[in-house]
Design a protein around this motif. Sequence first.
Motif, PDB file in Angstrom:
ATOM      1  N   PRO A  27      32.462 -25.020  61.810  1.00 34.06           N
ATOM      2  CA  PRO A  27      33.454 -24.826  60.748  1.00 34.06           C
ATOM      3  C   PRO A  27      32.761 -24.443  59.452  1.00 34.06           C
ATOM      4  N   THR A  28      33.453 -23.713  58.611  1.00 32.03           N
ATOM      5  CA  THR A  28      32.999 -23.501  57.233  1.00 32.03           C
ATOM      6  C   THR A  28      34.255 -23.675  56.372  1.00 32.03           C
ATOM      7  N   GLU A  29      34.130 -23.525  55.066  1.00 35.88           N
ATOM      8  CA  GLU A  29      35.321 -23.667  54.228  1.00 35.88           C
ATOM      9  C   GLU A  29      36.267 -22.474  54.379  1.00 35.88           C
ATOM     10  N   THR A  30      35.781 -21.367  54.962  1.00 37.37           N
ATOM     11  CA  THR A  30      36.629 -20.168  55.079  1.00 37.37           C
ATOM     12  C   THR A  30      37.266 -20.088  56.466  1.00 37.37           C
ATOM     13  N   VAL A  31      36.461 -19.719  57.465  1.00 38.91           N
ATOM     14  CA  VAL A  31      36.923 -19.655  58.853  1.00 38.91           C
ATOM     15  C   VAL A  31      35.788 -20.208  59.717  1.00 38.91           C
ATOM     16  N   TYR A  32      36.055 -20.446  60.989  1.00 41.38           N
ATOM     17  CA  TYR A  32      34.973 -20.893  61.879  1.00 41.38           C
ATOM     18  C   TYR A  32      34.035 -19.713  62.163  1.00 41.38           C
ATOM     19  N   GLY A  33      32.733 -20.023  62.262  1.00 42.90           N
ATOM     20  CA  GLY A  33      31.752 -18.993  62.575  1.00 42.90           C
ATOM     21  C   GLY A  33      31.092 -19.280  63.912  1.00 42.90           C
ATOM     22  N   GLU A  52      32.168  -9.688  72.052  1.00 39.62           N
ATOM     23  CA  GLU A  52      32.392  -8.275  72.422  1.00 39.62           C
ATOM     24  C   GLU A  52      32.374  -7.425  71.154  1.00 39.62           C
ATOM     25  N   ARG A  53      31.416  -7.752  70.306  1.00 41.50           N
ATOM     26  CA  ARG A  53      31.326  -7.063  69.011  1.00 41.50           C
ATOM     27  C   ARG A  53      30.353  -5.904  69.133  1.00 41.50           C
ATOM     28  N   PRO A  54      30.713  -4.724  68.604  1.00 40.95           N
ATOM     29  CA  PRO A  54      29.775  -3.599  68.689  1.00 40.95           C
ATOM     30  C   PRO A  54      28.510  -3.887  67.876  1.00 40.95           C
ATOM     31  N   PRO A  58      27.003  -5.585  61.417  1.00 39.32           N
ATOM     32  CA  PRO A  58      25.986  -6.616  61.158  1.00 39.32           C
ATOM     33  C   PRO A  58      26.559  -8.008  60.865  1.00 39.32           C
ATOM     34  N   LEU A  59      25.690  -9.016  60.973  1.00 40.15           N
ATOM     35  CA  LEU A  59      26.108 -10.417  60.842  1.00 40.15           C
ATOM     36  C   LEU A  59      25.715 -10.981  59.479  1.00 40.15           C
ATOM     37  N   ILE A  60      26.391 -12.062  59.092  1.00 41.95           N
ATOM     38  CA  ILE A  60      26.038 -12.768  57.849  1.00 41.95           C
ATOM     39  C   ILE A  60      25.053 -13.884  58.187  1.00 41.95           C
ATOM     40  N   VAL A  61      23.952 -13.973  57.411  1.00 44.13           N
ATOM     41  CA  VAL A  61      23.003 -15.072  57.569  1.00 44.13           C
ATOM     42  C   VAL A  61      23.475 -16.225  56.685  1.00 44.13           C
ATOM     43  N   HIS A  62      23.578 -17.421  57.280  1.00 44.10           N
ATOM     44  CA  HIS A  62      24.024 -18.610  56.549  1.00 44.10           C
ATOM     45  C   HIS A  62      22.825 -19.510  56.282  1.00 44.10           C
ATOM     46  N   ILE A  63      22.694 -19.917  55.010  1.00 45.69           N
ATOM     47  CA  ILE A  63      21.565 -20.771  54.627  1.00 45.69           C
ATOM     48  C   ILE A  63      22.080 -22.096  54.062  1.00 45.69           C
ATOM     49  N   GLY A 150      20.252  -2.816  62.003  1.00 42.68           N
ATOM     50  CA  GLY A 150      19.312  -1.777  61.602  1.00 42.68           C
ATOM     51  C   GLY A 150      19.430  -1.356  60.142  1.00 42.68           C
ATOM     52  N   LEU A 151      20.320  -1.977  59.380  1.00 42.96           N
ATOM     53  CA  LEU A 151      20.437  -1.616  57.958  1.00 42.96           C
ATOM     54  C   LEU A 151      19.228  -2.175  57.197  1.00 42.96           C
ATOM     55  N   ASP A 152      18.953  -1.603  56.017  1.00 44.76           N
ATOM     56  CA  ASP A 152      17.857  -2.188  55.240  1.00 44.76           C
ATOM     57  C   ASP A 152      18.353  -3.242  54.252  1.00 44.76           C
ATOM     58  N   THR A 153      19.606  -3.633  54.428  1.00 46.35           N
ATOM     59  CA  THR A 153      20.145  -4.746  53.635  1.00 46.35           C
ATOM     60  C   THR A 153      20.560  -5.873  54.579  1.00 46.35           C
ATOM     61  N   VAL A 154      20.763  -7.051  53.987  1.00 45.43           N
ATOM     62  CA  VAL A 154      21.197  -8.192  54.798  1.00 45.43           C
ATOM     63  C   VAL A 154      22.281  -8.953  54.026  1.00 45.43           C
ATOM     64  N   ALA A 155      23.249  -9.492  54.763  1.00 44.50           N
ATOM     65  CA  ALA A 155      24.328 -10.278  54.159  1.00 44.50           C
ATOM     66  C   ALA A 155      23.936 -11.757  54.225  1.00 44.50           C
ATOM     67  N   ILE A 156      24.069 -12.455  53.083  1.00 42.71           N
ATOM     68  CA  ILE A 156      23.644 -13.865  53.029  1.00 42.71           C
ATOM     69  C   ILE A 156      24.713 -14.705  52.367  1.00 42.71           C
ATOM     70  N   GLU A 216      38.215 -15.273  54.988  1.00 40.57           N
ATOM     71  CA  GLU A 216      36.768 -15.156  54.990  1.00 40.57           C
ATOM     72  C   GLU A 216      36.203 -14.994  53.569  1.00 40.57           C
ATOM     73  N   SER A 217      34.891 -15.138  53.468  1.00 41.77           N
ATOM     74  CA  SER A 217      34.214 -15.051  52.170  1.00 41.77           C
ATOM     75  C   SER A 217      34.378 -13.663  51.542  1.00 41.77           C
ATOM     76  N   THR A 218      34.232 -13.631  50.243  1.00 43.77           N
ATOM     77  CA  THR A 218      34.181 -12.366  49.509  1.00 43.77           C
ATOM     78  C   THR A 218      32.794 -11.761  49.734  1.00 43.77           C
ATOM     79  N   ILE A 229      32.556  -4.770  45.567  1.00 45.85           N
ATOM     80  CA  ILE A 229      33.179  -5.696  46.518  1.00 45.85           C
ATOM     81  C   ILE A 229      33.455  -4.939  47.810  1.00 45.85           C
ATOM     82  N   LEU A 230      32.831  -5.345  48.895  1.00 44.26           N
ATOM     83  CA  LEU A 230      33.053  -4.676  50.176  1.00 44.26           C
ATOM     84  C   LEU A 230      34.219  -5.322  50.925  1.00 44.26           C
ATOM     85  N   ARG A 231      34.448  -6.605  50.648  1.00 49.23           N
ATOM     86  CA  ARG A 231      35.587  -7.281  51.273  1.00 49.23           C
ATOM     87  C   ARG A 231      36.110  -8.322  50.286  1.00 49.23           C
ATOM     88  N   PRO A 232      37.356  -8.170  49.798  1.00 53.09           N
ATOM     89  CA  PRO A 232      37.890  -9.242  48.966  1.00 53.09           C
ATOM     90  C   PRO A 232      38.043 -10.476  49.838  1.00 53.09           C
TER      91      PRO A 232
HETATM   92  O1  TXA Z   1      33.686 -16.408  55.563  1.00 49.93           O
HETATM   93  C1  TXA Z   1      32.929 -15.683  56.208  1.00 49.93           C
HETATM   94  O2  TXA Z   1      32.269 -14.759  55.696  1.00 49.93           O
HETATM   95  C2  TXA Z   1      32.836 -15.967  57.713  1.00 49.93           C
HETATM   96  C3  TXA Z   1      32.208 -17.343  57.901  1.00 49.93           C
HETATM   97  C4  TXA Z   1      31.946 -17.654  59.347  1.00 49.93           C
HETATM   98  O3  TXA Z   1      31.042 -17.431  57.146  1.00 49.93           O
HETATM   99  N1  TXA Z   1      32.067 -14.943  58.371  1.00 49.93           N
HETATM  100  C5  TXA Z   1      32.546 -13.690  58.584  1.00 49.93           C
HETATM  101  O4  TXA Z   1      31.685 -12.885  59.310  1.00 49.93           O
HETATM  102  O5  TXA Z   1      33.620 -13.320  58.182  1.00 49.93           O
HETATM  103  P1  TXA Z   1      32.155 -11.516  59.989  1.00 49.93           P
HETATM  104  O6  TXA Z   1      31.016 -11.110  60.830  1.00 49.93           O
HETATM  105  O7  TXA Z   1      33.453 -11.687  60.656  1.00 49.93           O
HETATM  106  O8  TXA Z   1      32.271 -10.534  58.801  1.00 49.93           O
HETATM  107  C6  TXA Z   1      31.094 -10.149  58.148  1.00 49.93           C
HETATM  108  C7  TXA Z   1      31.232  -8.796  57.558  1.00 49.93           C
HETATM  109  C8  TXA Z   1      31.331  -7.697  58.573  1.00 49.93           C
HETATM  110  O9  TXA Z   1      32.457  -6.906  58.288  1.00 49.93           O
HETATM  111  C9  TXA Z   1      30.060  -6.904  58.379  1.00 49.93           C
HETATM  112  O10 TXA Z   1      30.287  -5.538  58.570  1.00 49.93           O
HETATM  113  C10 TXA Z   1      29.682  -7.217  56.939  1.00 49.93           C
HETATM  114  O11 TXA Z   1      30.056  -8.558  56.790  1.00 49.93           O
HETATM  115  N2  TXA Z   1      28.233  -7.100  56.726  1.00 49.93           N
HETATM  116  C11 TXA Z   1      27.256  -7.838  57.276  1.00 49.93           C
HETATM  117  N3  TXA Z   1      26.040  -7.390  56.884  1.00 49.93           N
HETATM  118  C12 TXA Z   1      26.268  -6.349  56.049  1.00 49.93           C
HETATM  119  C13 TXA Z   1      25.418  -5.455  55.325  1.00 49.93           C
HETATM  120  N4  TXA Z   1      24.101  -5.545  55.368  1.00 49.93           N
HETATM  121  N5  TXA Z   1      26.007  -4.493  54.589  1.00 49.93           N
HETATM  122  C14 TXA Z   1      27.364  -4.402  54.530  1.00 49.93           C
HETATM  123  N6  TXA Z   1      28.222  -5.207  55.206  1.00 49.93           N
HETATM  124  C15 TXA Z   1      27.683  -6.163  55.965  1.00 49.93           C
END
Ligand code: TXA
Length: 404
Positions: A27-33, A52-54, A58-63, A150-156, A216-218, A229-232
């Motif tokens: 669980p997190t405060e937003t949605v389950y991960g 079944e995610r393409p 990319p994924l978010i790194v949680h710290i 494969g991006l040169d950025t990371v979500a944290i 989900e998180s902003t 802002i990529l996702r409100p």
């Molecule tokens: O609230 C949240 O953010 C939840 C909880 C579990 O933490 N996580 C979440 O993850 O919503 P996900 O994978 O459903 O959405 C993450 C989004 C994806 O749309 C992905 O494309 C984007 O983050 N993302 C991840 N890394 C990125 C990057 N380096 N550049 C741009 N977008 C990125």
Amino acid sequence: MVLLKNTPHDIACAGEALRTGKLVAIPTETVYGLAGNIWIESAIAGIFKAKERPSFDPLIVHIANPDDVASIAAIDSNEASNMHFGTKGDAGQPDVTTSTAVNLSTLKDSPRLPSKNIHYLEQLIDAFWPGPLTLILPRRPSISNLVTSGLDTVAIRCPALPLTRDIILSAGVPVAAPSANLFGRLSPTTAQHVAEQLGDRIDFIIDGGQTSIGVESTILDLASETPTILRPGALPLEALQKIIPKLKIHERKAFELPTAPGQLLSHYAPQKPLIYVSADGLTNRAEISSILKAIDATLQKAPATLCQTDEYANSGHRTVSSYKIALTFGANRTQEVQDTGLFEEVIDLSPEGSDLQAAVKLFSLLHELEAGPCTSIWAEPLPTIGLGLAINDRLYKASVKLTS
Ligand code: TXA
Ligand code: MG
């Protein structure tokens, strides 16, 4: 799958599982991960497989601690060295980039954090971490390409829920965690939602009850020159604007009528068609009837494109209008929509007009409605203040789109 609870024993069990490469829904405060150890490639690959995610998403790194940001992101040393989190080695990993010199030389072809954004970074972390803000930053070279696609950025992100941080601390490693749903389906706000979609594909779920925010998180991109802002999401835009007045943001449009019948597309949806009308559209008879006509015409041409389930597609277009549910916001508006008699049922996301209450209710309600008898779900934009922006974004994404 084993269901765990918020107890010291179960947290230790989840931590051990994560450390050794197993998948744990948290669980997190937003949605389950759906979490996996960022240093174990098979765990990361397992996340993509289970969801079944393409692999290009990319994924978010949680710290667990805000200071750990420097172990994942490459923050330019000259300015960042004055910051309280400085630069340090990779959390929980034999360090390959402890020295700043090594770090910078290996990154010469990678983007640097624009210098003005370094100051924003520090202020944002101080103000909003732990919290529902995901930052896009240049990555350290040691972060797996699988995590970043494969991006040169990371979500944290450093989550606000103490249980989430306890689990990460217990694991002793940062975890990658996308929302714990099948790709393209509704995000989970309870352990039950996770179990329904992923129960037979993962090792553990920790039940932390219903999530407290529900969207989900902003996501804020600090790696590009103009912070964007990529996702409100769960951290309102207004809060970010206090620190970064000139933020770029992509606005979502309501349903657009096609000029000719084409295809209905829905990428991120409940298993029932959701139609996101324009502002105040739920009382606009002409708009609703044009939309129904457009859907009709489209379905006659391409009947299988409305929804992802065969069952729904096979049931045909006649069912779209037979049990329409409208989602409203605020008691007055609910009354107005009810008075039109256009909908078989009207459900208020928050009678008192609270954006937080609406956010908490949104995904849970959509989960219920997709399992229930309605044949279509109708919604109009909420006021774009606070969490309204994130809710509208999710409604837009969940909605069917007609393309000609
Ligand atoms: O609230 C949240 O953010 C939840 C909880 C579990 O933490 N996580 C979440 O993850 O919503 P996900 O994978 O459903 O959405 C993450 C989004 C994806 O749309 C992905 O494309 C984007 O983050 N993302 C991840 N890394 C990125 C990057 N380096 N550049 C741009 N977008 C990125
Ligand atoms: Mg997701």
